[in-house]
Motif scaffolding. Structure first.
Motif, PDB file in Angstrom:
ATOM      1  N   SER A  84      -3.507  -0.486  16.560  1.00 31.44           N
ATOM      2  CA  SER A  84      -3.656  -1.926  16.366  1.00 31.44           C
ATOM      3  C   SER A  84      -2.386  -2.646  16.794  1.00 31.44           C
ATOM      4  CB  SER A  84      -3.955  -2.234  14.894  1.00 31.44           C
ATOM      5  OG  SER A  84      -2.786  -2.129  14.105  1.00 31.44           O
ATOM      6  N   THR A  85      -2.406  -3.969  16.658  1.00 27.69           N
ATOM      7  CA  THR A  85      -1.232  -4.752  17.013  1.00 27.69           C
ATOM      8  C   THR A  85      -0.052  -4.485  16.079  1.00 27.69           C
ATOM      9  OG1 THR A  85      -2.050  -6.591  15.665  1.00 27.69           O
ATOM     10  CG2 THR A  85      -2.606  -6.612  18.021  1.00 27.69           C
ATOM     11  N   HIS A  86      -0.335  -3.994  14.863  1.00 30.50           N
ATOM     12  CA  HIS A  86       0.728  -3.762  13.886  1.00 30.50           C
ATOM     13  C   HIS A  86       0.463  -2.454  13.134  1.00 30.50           C
ATOM     14  CE1 HIS A  86       1.011  -8.098  14.621  1.00 30.50           C
ATOM     15  NE2 HIS A  86       2.280  -7.991  14.275  1.00 30.50           N
ATOM     16  N   PRO A  87       1.095  -1.360  13.540  1.00 31.66           N
ATOM     17  CA  PRO A  87       0.905  -0.077  12.850  1.00 31.66           C
ATOM     18  C   PRO A  87       1.351  -0.146  11.390  1.00 31.66           C
ATOM     19  CG  PRO A  87       1.986   0.216  14.974  1.00 31.66           C
ATOM     20  CD  PRO A  87       1.972  -1.254  14.702  1.00 31.66           C
ATOM     21  N   LEU A  88       0.815   0.775  10.598  1.00 28.37           N
ATOM     22  CA  LEU A  88       1.126   0.830   9.173  1.00 28.37           C
ATOM     23  C   LEU A  88       2.409   1.596   8.895  1.00 28.37           C
ATOM     24  CD1 LEU A  88      -2.267   1.555   7.360  1.00 28.37           C
ATOM     25  CD2 LEU A  88      -0.734  -0.368   6.906  1.00 28.37           C
ATOM     26  N   HIS A  89       3.140   1.127   7.893  1.00 28.25           N
ATOM     27  CA  HIS A  89       4.332   1.829   7.397  1.00 28.25           C
ATOM     28  C   HIS A  89       4.208   1.876   5.875  1.00 28.25           C
ATOM     29  CE1 HIS A  89       6.132   1.489  11.404  1.00 28.25           C
ATOM     30  NE2 HIS A  89       5.610   0.279  11.409  1.00 28.25           N
ATOM     31  N   LEU A  90       3.628   2.958   5.368  1.00 23.76           N
ATOM     32  CA  LEU A  90       3.368   3.078   3.941  1.00 23.76           C
ATOM     33  C   LEU A  90       4.634   3.503   3.200  1.00 23.76           C
ATOM     34  CD1 LEU A  90      -0.103   4.856   4.175  1.00 23.76           C
ATOM     35  CD2 LEU A  90       0.406   2.404   4.080  1.00 23.76           C
ATOM     36  N   GLN A 108      10.140   3.390  -3.416  1.00 23.30           N
ATOM     37  CA  GLN A 108      10.631   2.584  -2.295  1.00 23.30           C
ATOM     38  C   GLN A 108      10.259   1.111  -2.467  1.00 23.30           C
ATOM     39  OE1 GLN A 108       8.732   5.074   0.731  1.00 23.30           O
ATOM     40  NE2 GLN A 108      10.738   5.579   1.599  1.00 23.30           N
ATOM     41  N   VAL A 109       9.069   0.857  -2.992  1.00 20.80           N
ATOM     42  CA  VAL A 109       8.661  -0.528  -3.217  1.00 20.80           C
ATOM     43  C   VAL A 109       9.524  -1.161  -4.308  1.00 20.80           C
ATOM     44  CG1 VAL A 109       6.768  -2.045  -3.911  1.00 20.80           C
ATOM     45  CG2 VAL A 109       6.305  -0.059  -2.455  1.00 20.80           C
ATOM     46  N   GLU A 110       9.770  -0.420  -5.378  1.00 22.38           N
ATOM     47  CA  GLU A 110      10.600  -0.960  -6.457  1.00 22.38           C
ATOM     48  C   GLU A 110      11.998  -1.292  -5.953  1.00 22.38           C
ATOM     49  OE1 GLU A 110      11.970   0.104 -11.042  1.00 22.38           O
ATOM     50  OE2 GLU A 110      10.228   1.089 -10.134  1.00 22.38           O
ATOM     51  N   ALA A 111      12.517  -0.483  -5.026  1.00 17.78           N
ATOM     52  CA  ALA A 111      13.859  -0.738  -4.481  1.00 17.78           C
ATOM     53  C   ALA A 111      13.924  -2.064  -3.721  1.00 17.78           C
ATOM     54  CB  ALA A 111      14.266   0.410  -3.559  1.00 17.78           C
ATOM     55  N   LEU A 112      12.800  -2.555  -3.246  1.00 22.05           N
ATOM     56  CA  LEU A 112      12.773  -3.825  -2.519  1.00 22.05           C
ATOM     57  C   LEU A 112      13.019  -5.018  -3.438  1.00 22.05           C
ATOM     58  CD1 LEU A 112       9.713  -3.112  -0.178  1.00 22.05           C
ATOM     59  CD2 LEU A 112      12.132  -3.174   0.481  1.00 22.05           C
ATOM     60  N   PHE A 113      12.968  -4.792  -4.750  1.00 22.74           N
ATOM     61  CA  PHE A 113      13.241  -5.851  -5.717  1.00 22.74           C
ATOM     62  C   PHE A 113      14.728  -5.932  -6.066  1.00 22.74           C
ATOM     63  CE2 PHE A 113       8.674  -5.439  -6.506  1.00 22.74           C
ATOM     64  CZ  PHE A 113       8.291  -6.767  -6.655  1.00 22.74           C
ATOM     65  N   SER A 147       0.834  -1.207   0.000  1.00 21.01           N
ATOM     66  CA  SER A 147       0.000   0.000   0.000  1.00 21.01           C
ATOM     67  C   SER A 147       0.868   1.255   0.000  1.00 21.01           C
ATOM     68  CB  SER A 147      -0.951  -0.016   1.195  1.00 21.01           C
ATOM     69  OG  SER A 147      -0.306  -0.452   2.358  1.00 21.01           O
ATOM     70  N   LEU A 148       0.291   2.326  -0.568  1.00 20.25           N
ATOM     71  CA  LEU A 148       1.061   3.533  -0.864  1.00 20.25           C
ATOM     72  C   LEU A 148       0.858   4.639   0.166  1.00 20.25           C
ATOM     73  CD1 LEU A 148       0.479   3.629  -4.724  1.00 20.25           C
ATOM     74  CD2 LEU A 148       2.630   3.091  -3.537  1.00 20.25           C
ATOM     75  N   THR A 149       1.735   5.615   0.092  1.00 11.58           N
ATOM     76  CA  THR A 149       1.761   6.758   1.002  1.00 11.58           C
ATOM     77  C   THR A 149       0.519   7.643   0.813  1.00 11.58           C
ATOM     78  OG1 THR A 149       3.282   7.647  -0.661  1.00 11.58           O
ATOM     79  CG2 THR A 149       4.246   6.896   1.404  1.00 11.58           C
ATOM     80  N   PRO A 150       0.224   8.512   1.793  1.00 10.16           N
ATOM     81  CA  PRO A 150      -1.057   9.240   1.821  1.00 10.16           C
ATOM     82  C   PRO A 150      -1.419  10.007   0.558  1.00 10.16           C
ATOM     83  CG  PRO A 150       0.018   9.444   3.946  1.00 10.16           C
ATOM     84  CD  PRO A 150       0.997   8.736   3.048  1.00 10.16           C
ATOM     85  N   GLU A 151      -0.440  10.499  -0.195  1.00 14.65           N
ATOM     86  CA  GLU A 151      -0.793  11.297  -1.374  1.00 14.65           C
ATOM     87  C   GLU A 151      -1.522  10.476  -2.437  1.00 14.65           C
ATOM     88  OE1 GLU A 151       3.713  10.352  -1.966  1.00 14.65           O
ATOM     89  OE2 GLU A 151       2.306  10.717  -0.309  1.00 14.65           O
ATOM     90  N   PHE A 152      -1.463   9.156  -2.328  1.00 16.93           N
ATOM     91  CA  PHE A 152      -2.153   8.297  -3.289  1.00 16.93           C
ATOM     92  C   PHE A 152      -3.558   7.914  -2.818  1.00 16.93           C
ATOM     93  CE2 PHE A 152       2.320   7.756  -4.250  1.00 16.93           C
ATOM     94  CZ  PHE A 152       2.335   7.796  -5.633  1.00 16.93           C
TER      95      PHE A 152
END
Length: 280
Positions: free
Chosen positions: A222-228, A233-238, A202-207
């Motif tokens: 919640s038990t696991h907060p969000l880190h958008l 940044q997502v592409e860099a994970l590849f 999932s993407l950052t707030p501007e999206f």
């Protein structure tokens, strides 16, 4: 209705082998609620309903993620010839799970699910009890040693042959401080050349439209907060993978079953991609 819900909640608690934290909502159970599932508790339903009141698009986001799962698994089996899947952060089973999709194409496909949420694990075990080619490992995806050395992982997956690692909407719950890139790197190192990594994030707030910050705040409780993260940044994970066309795109735009508009693509509020480990 309340009595019925309370009965269902008690049944879910008794079905789990480990304690369930009912003091805070859990994102996996909230996601189950978005998809119309019944494996959630009052605390999850309240939080999910609050999110939907702020961002009704969240339900479409969840459905789009599920649709991407179907498309990417079918691609991996039909076009890439993959028969082994490691689904990290698999969540609560609902209609159209990885083993159902993959084994419908090729009954020899083998699937290892990984999750640490007790309801997800208990329901997965019940669902898979008659399936010799699929299993659930109860572990945090960050505990890579436990995941990779678990007897069910070693029984079902041959890491000398290509494996498809799936990480769909799990990394938004891993903070930068825990180095998601290094977590991916450990799984990448365990896999043979020709293996795959499928990511949806999932993407950052501007999206997102509307008061997305309020929804993010609900997840912080919640038990696991969000880190958008941003698409970049997502592409860099590849890192270390060759991206399969069309690359990292809005989730709905990844090899859609029919032509879609740009607005439909943007409404995903997330990006997804598939990478392949180069052959040596």
């Amino acid at each position: 209705m309340r009595d019925h819900d309370e009965e269902r909640d008690m049944s879910l608690v008794s079905a789990t082998e480990n304690g369930v934290d009912l003091s805070r909502p859990n994102p996996a159970r909230m996601y189950d609620y978005y998809l119309g599932g019944v494996h959630n508790f009052a605390v999850d339903r309240k939080a999910a309903a609050d999110v939907l009141a702020i961002l009704p698009e969240t339900r479409d986001f969840a459905l789009q993620n599920r649709a991407f799962l179907r498309r990417v698994v079918r691609y991996l089996v039909r076009e890439a010839g993959v028969v082994q899947f490691l689904d990290l952060g698999s969540g609560i089973p609902t209609v159209g799970n990885v083993h159902e999709i993959a084994q419908d194409v090729n009954p020899d496909c083998r699937v290892v699910y990984v999750d640490h949420e007790p309801v997800a694990v208990a329901h997965s075990r019940k669902l898979l009890r008659d399936n010799d080619n699929a299993a659930i490992v109860q572990a945090d995806i960050q505990d890579t040693d436990t995941v990779l050395s678990h007897p069910d992982t070693r029984r079902l997956l041959d890491f000398d042959q290509p494996v498809a690692v799936l990480m769909l909407q799990v990394l938004p719950f891993v903070p930068d401080a825990d180095d998601p890139g290094a977590i991916i790197g450990t799984y990448r190192s365990a896999c043979a050349p020709g293996s795959f990594l499928a990511l949806a994030h999932s993407l950052t707030p501007e999206f997102w439209p509307g008061a997305v910050d309020q929804a993010i705040e609900l997840y912080r409780r919640s038990t696991h907060p969000l880190h958008l993260r941003t698409p970049e940044q997502v592409e860099a994970l590849f890192d270390g993978y060759d991206l399969v066309p069309p690359g990292v795109v809005f989730t709905a735009a990844w090899r859609p079953d029919h032509p879609i508009s740009q607005q439909e693509a943007i409404s995903s509020r997330a990006v997804a991609g598939l990478g392949r480990l180069p052959l040596r």
